[in-house]
Structures are given as structure tokens and as C-alpha cells.
Design a protein around this motif. Structure first.
Motif, PDB file in Angstrom:
ATOM      1  N   THR A 101      17.462  53.014  22.444  1.00  0.00           N
ATOM      2  CA  THR A 101      17.572  51.372  22.855  1.00  0.00           C
ATOM      3  C   THR A 101      18.843  51.287  23.510  1.00  0.00           C
ATOM      4  O   THR A 101      20.062  51.634  23.024  1.00  0.00           O
ATOM      5  CB  THR A 101      17.657  50.299  21.654  1.00  0.00           C
ATOM      6  OG1 THR A 101      17.501  49.307  21.996  1.00  0.00           O
ATOM      7  CG2 THR A 101      18.619  50.664  20.532  1.00  0.00           C
ATOM      8  N   TRP A 128      12.397  62.771  19.191  1.00  0.00           N
ATOM      9  CA  TRP A 128      13.291  61.605  19.416  1.00  0.00           C
ATOM     10  C   TRP A 128      12.497  60.304  19.863  1.00  0.00           C
ATOM     11  O   TRP A 128      11.372  60.475  20.706  1.00  0.00           O
ATOM     12  CB  TRP A 128      14.531  61.993  20.260  1.00  0.00           C
ATOM     13  CG  TRP A 128      15.420  63.021  19.697  1.00  0.00           C
ATOM     14  CD1 TRP A 128      15.066  64.562  19.640  1.00  0.00           C
ATOM     15  CD2 TRP A 128      16.526  62.730  18.991  1.00  0.00           C
ATOM     16  NE1 TRP A 128      16.304  64.933  19.098  1.00  0.00           N
ATOM     17  CE2 TRP A 128      17.107  63.938  18.680  1.00  0.00           C
ATOM     18  CE3 TRP A 128      17.250  61.610  18.764  1.00  0.00           C
ATOM     19  CZ2 TRP A 128      18.467  64.229  18.060  1.00  0.00           C
ATOM     20  CZ3 TRP A 128      18.607  61.606  18.144  1.00  0.00           C
ATOM     21  CH2 TRP A 128      18.907  63.005  17.683  1.00  0.00           C
ATOM     22  N   GLY A 129      12.979  59.139  19.622  1.00  0.00           N
ATOM     23  CA  GLY A 129      12.560  58.169  20.186  1.00  0.00           C
ATOM     24  C   GLY A 129      13.114  57.810  21.705  1.00  0.00           C
ATOM     25  O   GLY A 129      13.784  58.694  22.031  1.00  0.00           O
ATOM     26  N   ARG A 130      12.717  56.732  22.226  1.00  0.00           N
ATOM     27  CA  ARG A 130      13.129  56.418  23.452  1.00  0.00           C
ATOM     28  C   ARG A 130      14.466  55.868  23.124  1.00  0.00           C
ATOM     29  O   ARG A 130      15.039  55.694  24.360  1.00  0.00           O
ATOM     30  CB  ARG A 130      12.024  55.328  24.131  1.00  0.00           C
ATOM     31  CG  ARG A 130      10.816  55.917  24.364  1.00  0.00           C
ATOM     32  CD  ARG A 130       9.756  54.992  24.924  1.00  0.00           C
ATOM     33  NE  ARG A 130      10.044  54.795  26.373  1.00  0.00           N
ATOM     34  CZ  ARG A 130       9.140  54.154  26.906  1.00  0.00           C
ATOM     35  NH1 ARG A 130       8.032  53.410  26.628  1.00  0.00           N
ATOM     36  NH2 ARG A 130       9.767  53.953  28.413  1.00  0.00           N
ATOM     37  N   TYR A 135      20.121  56.162  19.512  1.00  0.00           N
ATOM     38  CA  TYR A 135      18.974  56.718  18.678  1.00  0.00           C
ATOM     39  C   TYR A 135      19.021  56.751  17.426  1.00  0.00           C
ATOM     40  O   TYR A 135      20.098  56.786  16.979  1.00  0.00           O
ATOM     41  CB  TYR A 135      18.569  58.153  19.297  1.00  0.00           C
ATOM     42  CG  TYR A 135      18.219  58.280  21.052  1.00  0.00           C
ATOM     43  CD1 TYR A 135      19.793  58.408  21.691  1.00  0.00           C
ATOM     44  CD2 TYR A 135      17.217  58.283  21.341  1.00  0.00           C
ATOM     45  CE1 TYR A 135      19.644  58.464  23.009  1.00  0.00           C
ATOM     46  CE2 TYR A 135      17.108  58.326  22.855  1.00  0.00           C
ATOM     47  CZ  TYR A 135      18.423  58.529  23.699  1.00  0.00           C
ATOM     48  OH  TYR A 135      18.257  58.591  25.134  1.00  0.00           O
ATOM     49  N   LYS A 152       7.243  59.644  14.057  1.00  0.00           N
ATOM     50  CA  LYS A 152       7.532  58.685  15.172  1.00  0.00           C
ATOM     51  C   LYS A 152       8.790  57.627  14.775  1.00  0.00           C
ATOM     52  O   LYS A 152       8.745  57.297  13.722  1.00  0.00           O
ATOM     53  CB  LYS A 152       6.425  57.685  15.445  1.00  0.00           C
ATOM     54  CG  LYS A 152       6.560  56.829  16.714  1.00  0.00           C
ATOM     55  CD  LYS A 152       5.074  56.177  16.616  1.00  0.00           C
ATOM     56  CE  LYS A 152       5.250  55.182  18.048  1.00  0.00           C
ATOM     57  NZ  LYS A 152       4.030  54.355  18.285  1.00  0.00           N
TER      58      LYS A 152
END
Length: 116
Positions: free
Chosen positions: A110, A106-108, A94, A3
Motif C-alpha cells: 500500500t 508478497w502482497g501488492r 508491505y 495471501k
């Protein structure tokens, strides 16, 4: 399960600064080279900066002298200090593994927007 959670983006005027953070979990964080990637509208995602497990860094020529990557292995966190921001730095940022295949999850990201 890996995560990655990015934070710290926002709207900033040209010449301004932002500090991004990425908290990682589910991995042996200290053993990986980590990087910050960005994806601008209509463009492919690119690796901007990276930091090895030993602290060595790399950076795109376009951000050298302006962006600094760092890590805190005790907090499983990687940071990106961005100074002298330009409109062309506008993108979603990212974090993920660098120096090898990125983690698939992958994260969301910013959003960083540089505009007057």
C-alpha cells in the motif's frame, strides 16, 4: 497458499497520521512474528517494525515513538499506526513474516505518500 493483503495507505501532509492494515490467510498467523516493511523509490526494501507472537515489538530508530505495530490474532490481521509522518516515510508498505525468511508471496503493498 499464503495471501497478504495490505490497505490503508494514502496521501498525507507532514505531521499527519495513517493506519495500515494487513490481512493474512493461508498461515497459522498467531504463531508467526510479523513485520511491516517498506520500499522507497530507488531503495531496497527494509523491515520497519515487527511484532512477535507474544506481542513483543521492535522498530527502526527512525520510527521509534512515531510508529506502532499491533496484531489481532482472531482476525489474522496486523496493523501499523503511523503518526508524525515525515516525507522520508514515503514508500510502498508491505507486511510479511519477520524474524525468519519472509513468505515468498508478497502482497501488492500500500502506497504511503507524505507531502505538502
Amino acid at each position: 497458499q499464503v495471501k497478504l493483503v495490505e490497505s490503508g495507505g494514502g496521501l498525507v501532509q507532514p505531521g499527519g497520521s495513517l493506519r495500515l492494515s494487513c490481512a493474512a490467510s493461508g498461515i497459522s498467523f498467531s504463531t508467526y512474528t510479523m513485520g511491516w516493511y517498506r520500499q522507497a523509490p530507488g531503495k531496497q526494501r527494509e523491515l520497519v517494525v515487527s511484532i512477535s507472537s507474544g506481542g513483543g515489538t521492535t522498530a527502526l530508530n527512525s520510527v521509534k515513538g512515531r510508529f506502532t505495530i499491533s496484531r489481532d490474532n482472531a482476525k489474522n490481521t496486523v496493523y501499523l499506526q503511523m503518526n508524525s509522518l515525515k516525507p522520508e516515510d514515503t514508500a510502498v508498505y508491505y507486511c510479511n513474516r519477520a524474524g525468519g525468511a519472509p513468505f515468498p508471496d508478497w502482497g501488492r503493498g500500500t502506497q504511503v505518500t507524505v507531502s505538502s
